[in-house]
Design a protein around this motif. Structure first.
Motif, PDB file in Angstrom:
ATOM      1  N   LEU A  78       0.806  -1.225   0.000  1.00 50.94           N
ATOM      2  CA  LEU A  78       0.000   0.000   0.000  1.00 50.94           C
ATOM      3  C   LEU A  78       0.838   1.275   0.000  1.00 50.94           C
ATOM      4  O   LEU A  78       0.332   2.347  -0.348  1.00 50.94           O
ATOM      5  N   ALA A  79       2.089   1.198   0.370  1.00 52.25           N
ATOM      6  CA  ALA A  79       2.925   2.405   0.369  1.00 52.25           C
ATOM      7  C   ALA A  79       3.250   2.870  -1.039  1.00 52.25           C
ATOM      8  O   ALA A  79       3.593   4.041  -1.249  1.00 52.25           O
ATOM      9  N   ALA A  80       3.132   1.984  -2.014  1.00 54.07           N
ATOM     10  CA  ALA A  80       3.434   2.339  -3.407  1.00 54.07           C
ATOM     11  C   ALA A  80       2.156   2.752  -4.136  1.00 54.07           C
ATOM     12  O   ALA A  80       1.058   2.309  -3.792  1.00 54.07           O
ATOM     13  N   TYR A  81       2.302   3.610  -5.123  1.00 57.11           N
ATOM     14  CA  TYR A  81       1.158   3.987  -5.950  1.00 57.11           C
ATOM     15  C   TYR A  81       0.702   2.780  -6.769  1.00 57.11           C
ATOM     16  O   TYR A  81       1.505   1.929  -7.162  1.00 57.11           O
ATOM     17  N   PRO A  82      -0.604   2.683  -7.051  1.00 50.26           N
ATOM     18  CA  PRO A  82      -1.115   1.543  -7.805  1.00 50.26           C
ATOM     19  C   PRO A  82      -0.492   1.460  -9.204  1.00 50.26           C
ATOM     20  O   PRO A  82      -0.328   2.469  -9.886  1.00 50.26           O
ATOM     21  N   ASP A  83      -0.168   0.250  -9.625  1.00 50.02           N
ATOM     22  CA  ASP A  83       0.365  -0.020 -10.957  1.00 50.02           C
ATOM     23  C   ASP A  83      -0.573  -1.015 -11.628  1.00 50.02           C
ATOM     24  O   ASP A  83      -0.596  -2.193 -11.275  1.00 50.02           O
ATOM     25  N   GLY A  84      -1.347  -0.542 -12.583  1.00 57.85           N
ATOM     26  CA  GLY A  84      -2.386  -1.365 -13.182  1.00 57.85           C
ATOM     27  C   GLY A  84      -1.954  -2.184 -14.380  1.00 57.85           C
ATOM     28  O   GLY A  84      -2.800  -2.824 -15.017  1.00 57.85           O
ATOM     29  N   ARG A  85      -0.678  -2.224 -14.712  1.00 59.82           N
ATOM     30  CA  ARG A  85      -0.247  -2.880 -15.941  1.00 59.82           C
ATOM     31  C   ARG A  85      -0.568  -4.373 -15.952  1.00 59.82           C
ATOM     32  O   ARG A  85      -1.078  -4.908 -16.955  1.00 59.82           O
ATOM     33  N   LEU A 260      -5.996  10.028 -11.950  1.00 56.25           N
ATOM     34  CA  LEU A 260      -4.874   9.111 -11.777  1.00 56.25           C
ATOM     35  C   LEU A 260      -5.162   8.107 -10.655  1.00 56.25           C
ATOM     36  O   LEU A 260      -5.841   8.423  -9.677  1.00 56.25           O
ATOM     37  N   TRP A 261      -4.630   6.907 -10.798  1.00 48.94           N
ATOM     38  CA  TRP A 261      -4.696   5.876  -9.773  1.00 48.94           C
ATOM     39  C   TRP A 261      -6.137   5.642  -9.291  1.00 48.94           C
ATOM     40  O   TRP A 261      -6.416   5.537  -8.101  1.00 48.94           O
ATOM     41  N   ALA A 262      -7.058   5.543 -10.237  1.00 49.58           N
ATOM     42  CA  ALA A 262      -8.479   5.425  -9.891  1.00 49.58           C
ATOM     43  C   ALA A 262      -8.810   4.098  -9.220  1.00 49.58           C
ATOM     44  O   ALA A 262      -9.768   4.008  -8.445  1.00 49.58           O
ATOM     45  N   VAL A 263      -8.033   3.060  -9.534  1.00 48.93           N
ATOM     46  CA  VAL A 263      -8.266   1.742  -8.938  1.00 48.93           C
ATOM     47  C   VAL A 263      -7.146   1.460  -7.938  1.00 48.93           C
ATOM     48  O   VAL A 263      -5.960   1.576  -8.266  1.00 48.93           O
ATOM     49  N   SER A 264      -7.496   1.091  -6.732  1.00 54.60           N
ATOM     50  CA  SER A 264      -6.516   0.871  -5.662  1.00 54.60           C
ATOM     51  C   SER A 264      -5.692  -0.383  -5.926  1.00 54.60           C
ATOM     52  O   SER A 264      -6.063  -1.244  -6.734  1.00 54.60           O
ATOM     53  N   SER A 265      -4.599  -0.507  -5.210  1.00 54.06           N
ATOM     54  CA  SER A 265      -3.763  -1.706  -5.338  1.00 54.06           C
ATOM     55  C   SER A 265      -4.519  -2.980  -4.962  1.00 54.06           C
ATOM     56  O   SER A 265      -4.424  -3.992  -5.674  1.00 54.06           O
ATOM     57  N   PRO A 266      -5.297  -2.995  -3.868  1.00 54.67           N
ATOM     58  CA  PRO A 266      -6.107  -4.189  -3.609  1.00 54.67           C
ATOM     59  C   PRO A 266      -7.102  -4.470  -4.733  1.00 54.67           C
ATOM     60  O   PRO A 266      -7.345  -5.630  -5.087  1.00 54.67           O
ATOM     61  N   GLY A 267      -7.678  -3.414  -5.298  1.00 54.27           N
ATOM     62  CA  GLY A 267      -8.591  -3.602  -6.414  1.00 54.27           C
ATOM     63  C   GLY A 267      -7.905  -4.203  -7.627  1.00 54.27           C
ATOM     64  O   GLY A 267      -8.444  -5.089  -8.303  1.00 54.27           O
ATOM     65  N   LEU A 268      -6.700  -3.735  -7.918  1.00 53.39           N
ATOM     66  CA  LEU A 268      -5.947  -4.273  -9.055  1.00 53.39           C
ATOM     67  C   LEU A 268      -5.601  -5.742  -8.835  1.00 53.39           C
ATOM     68  O   LEU A 268      -5.694  -6.561  -9.766  1.00 53.39           O
ATOM     69  N   ALA A 269      -5.219  -6.089  -7.621  1.00 52.79           N
ATOM     70  CA  ALA A 269      -4.927  -7.494  -7.320  1.00 52.79           C
ATOM     71  C   ALA A 269      -6.164  -8.357  -7.517  1.00 52.79           C
ATOM     72  O   ALA A 269      -6.085  -9.479  -8.048  1.00 52.79           O
ATOM     73  N   ALA A 270      -7.322  -7.825  -7.103  1.00 51.40           N
ATOM     74  CA  ALA A 270      -8.570  -8.582  -7.258  1.00 51.40           C
ATOM     75  C   ALA A 270      -8.946  -8.731  -8.725  1.00 51.40           C
ATOM     76  O   ALA A 270      -9.404  -9.800  -9.147  1.00 51.40           O
ATOM     77  N   ILE A 271      -8.766  -7.682  -9.519  1.00 49.55           N
ATOM     78  CA  ILE A 271      -9.069  -7.774 -10.946  1.00 49.55           C
ATOM     79  C   ILE A 271      -8.249  -8.881 -11.595  1.00 49.55           C
ATOM     80  O   ILE A 271      -8.772  -9.756 -12.316  1.00 49.55           O
ATOM     81  N   GLU A 272      -6.952  -8.863 -11.329  1.00 49.91           N
ATOM     82  CA  GLU A 272      -6.071  -9.862 -11.938  1.00 49.91           C
ATOM     83  C   GLU A 272      -6.487 -11.272 -11.533  1.00 49.91           C
ATOM     84  O   GLU A 272      -6.502 -12.198 -12.357  1.00 49.91           O
ATOM     85  N   ALA A 273      -6.857 -11.431 -10.265  1.00 46.31           N
ATOM     86  CA  ALA A 273      -7.255 -12.759  -9.789  1.00 46.31           C
ATOM     87  C   ALA A 273      -8.590 -13.202 -10.377  1.00 46.31           C
ATOM     88  O   ALA A 273      -8.776 -14.383 -10.709  1.00 46.31           O
ATOM     89  N   CYS A 274      -9.522 -12.268 -10.536  1.00 49.16           N
ATOM     90  CA  CYS A 274     -10.881 -12.625 -10.962  1.00 49.16           C
ATOM     91  C   CYS A 274     -10.992 -12.930 -12.448  1.00 49.16           C
ATOM     92  O   CYS A 274     -12.025 -13.451 -12.901  1.00 49.16           O
ATOM     93  N   VAL A 275      -9.970 -12.594 -13.234  1.00 43.41           N
ATOM     94  CA  VAL A 275     -10.013 -12.925 -14.665  1.00 43.41           C
ATOM     95  C   VAL A 275      -9.044 -14.058 -14.992  1.00 43.41           C
ATOM     96  O   VAL A 275      -8.849 -14.397 -16.162  1.00 43.41           O
ATOM     97  N   ALA A 276      -8.442 -14.671 -13.976  1.00 40.91           N
ATOM     98  CA  ALA A 276      -7.554 -15.809 -14.178  1.00 40.91           C
ATOM     99  C   ALA A 276      -8.381 -17.062 -14.484  1.00 40.91           C
ATOM    100  O   ALA A 276      -9.568 -17.140 -14.127  1.00 40.91           O
TER     101      ALA A 276
END
Length: 398
Positions: A78-85, A260-276
């Motif tokens: 959480l200390a880092a800015y979200p990276d949605g790549r 900028l950074w509209a989706v949080s890091s937890p949100g990005l992790a969830a997106i990646e997991a939910c489309v696996a």
């Protein structure tokens, strides 16, 4: 000007010619009177701890433990800015599209706001009844909105020919909330035209086995914009995650309107997991279970004389028509069940309720409560609860 009892009349285009006053709510001056900002969570906001929730269309028993673990693990970053790549690449792979045709968003609701900010439609048409945020966002952005209200007597089915030819921005839900009707992919694609933006809200498509009517992988449909949500199937309404699929130019336009950074890091992790692949297989099993539970709910509702299920439901909820629905809804709350009022959806009136699909045991308990509620409500007909859905097509009205 239509009265409240005109609301279920369908297959007509209604002009909401006034420019929005900025609060997303009809003030009654145009005769509409719908609260576009009312959503199912309002039914359980204060009493959710003591009510069985049939008002909100989030799958029960979610999020699963493995997904909670993924989200929890993301907290260390959480200390880092979200990276949605990585999440963006995962969504692109899931739908067979280039990464520049994907925009990650804080739920479909944010995407509707971005669309209203980024586009300047001359003739916007919203197909109703449907989720009200698209119209609210357009009105809040100062755009005129024209309503195409589908006919209850025809099962709320879409006729592409009913959409005005000069409409340059068309919004449709599929499967549609609250009707649960699934429009065939070919019918929806027929709405596309050069110079027209066609927005298809597929927030509940992953609850349909095989996603048979999805346009998410279609890159040959001009002006197509598909919205997807991951909050319903995975129980992540509080995390706010979804995405947009469209041509690269439209995605770039939406991206410029997004903070900028509209989706949080937890949100990005969830997106990646939910489309696996693992998650997609689980979602498909859940969709099959929802279909079976929906069939059981419809059967139990069919045991009650005077309760009519609208159309051919395909989503994780059903829309029903019954006399004295508003009073029945209040009595159901006394009996421990929350259902969603539907008279805030343009095209519907106080005769309609939306009911979420749940397991058989919950459905049995609800069917018993519904019978008690209907039996305890006085027989007098509410004057505001006429049955305009069967009165025919009034034509074009303001």
């Amino acid at each position: 000007m239509p009265t409240p009892t005109d609301r279920s009349r369908g297959a007509d285009v209604s002009d909401v010619d006034d420019v929005a006053d900025g609060d997303g709510r009809d003030d009654g001056d145009d005769g509409a009177g719908y609260d576009l900002r009312h959503h199912g969570d309002a039914e359980v906001r204060d009493d959710g701890g003591v009510l069985t929730d049939l008002a909100v269309n989030v799958r029960s028993g979610t999020p699963p433990a493995w997904l909670k673990a993924v989200i929890a693990a993301s907290l260390d970053g959480l200390a880092a800015y979200p990276d949605g790549r990585a999440a963006r690449a995962a969504v692109a792979r899931r739908h067979g599209r280039p990464e520049d045709e994907v925009l990650l968003a804080a739920g479909a609701a944010e995407a509707f706001v971005l669309l209203a900010r980024a586009f300047a439609p001359r003739h916007a048409v919203v197909v109703h009844p449907q989720f009200t945020e698209p119209e609210a966002a357009l009105r809040d952005a100062g755009h005129r909105v024209h309503r195409l209200v589908l006919d209850a007597a025809d099962g709320f089915r879409l006729d592409p020919a009913a959409v005005p030819e000069d409409a340059d921005f068309v919004v449709l839900g599929n499967p549609t909330n609250p009707t649960s009707v699934l429009h065939p992919a070919g019918v929806v694609a027929r709405l596309a035209r050069p110079g027209r933006t066609l927005v298809v809200d597929e927030a509940f498509m992953d609850a349909v086995p095989g996603e048979s009517a999805s346009l998410a992988t279609r890159r040959d449909v001009p002006g197509l914009v598909v919205l997807r949500s991951l909050t319903k199937t995975w129980g992540l309404a509080g995390l706010r995650i979804g995405y947009v699929l469209a041509g690269a130019e439209d995605i770039a336009r939406l991206g410029r309107a997004q903070p900028l950074w509209a989706v949080s890091s937890p949100g990005l992790a969830a997106i990646e997991a939910c489309v696996a692949p693992r998650a997609l297989a689980e979602a498909e099993r859940a969709a099959a279970d929802i279909a079976a539970c929906r069939a059981y709910l419809i059967d139990r509702l069919g045991e009650s004389a005077g309760v009519r299920v609208a159309g051919t439901p395909a989503g994780p909820f059903v829309l029903v028509e019954l006399a004295r629905a508003a009073a029945v809804r209040e009595r159901l709350r006394d009996l421990g069940f929350a259902v969603r009022r539907a008279d805030t959806f343009p095209g519907l009136d106080a005769r309609w309720l939306r009911i979420a699909v749940r397991d058989a045991a919950t459905t049995d308990a609800f069917a018993e409560a519904l019978a008690k509620a209907r039996g305890s409500v006085p027989e007098e007909e509410n004057p505001a609860e006429g049955n305009p859905a069967k009165e025919g097509n009034p034509g074009v009205s303001p």
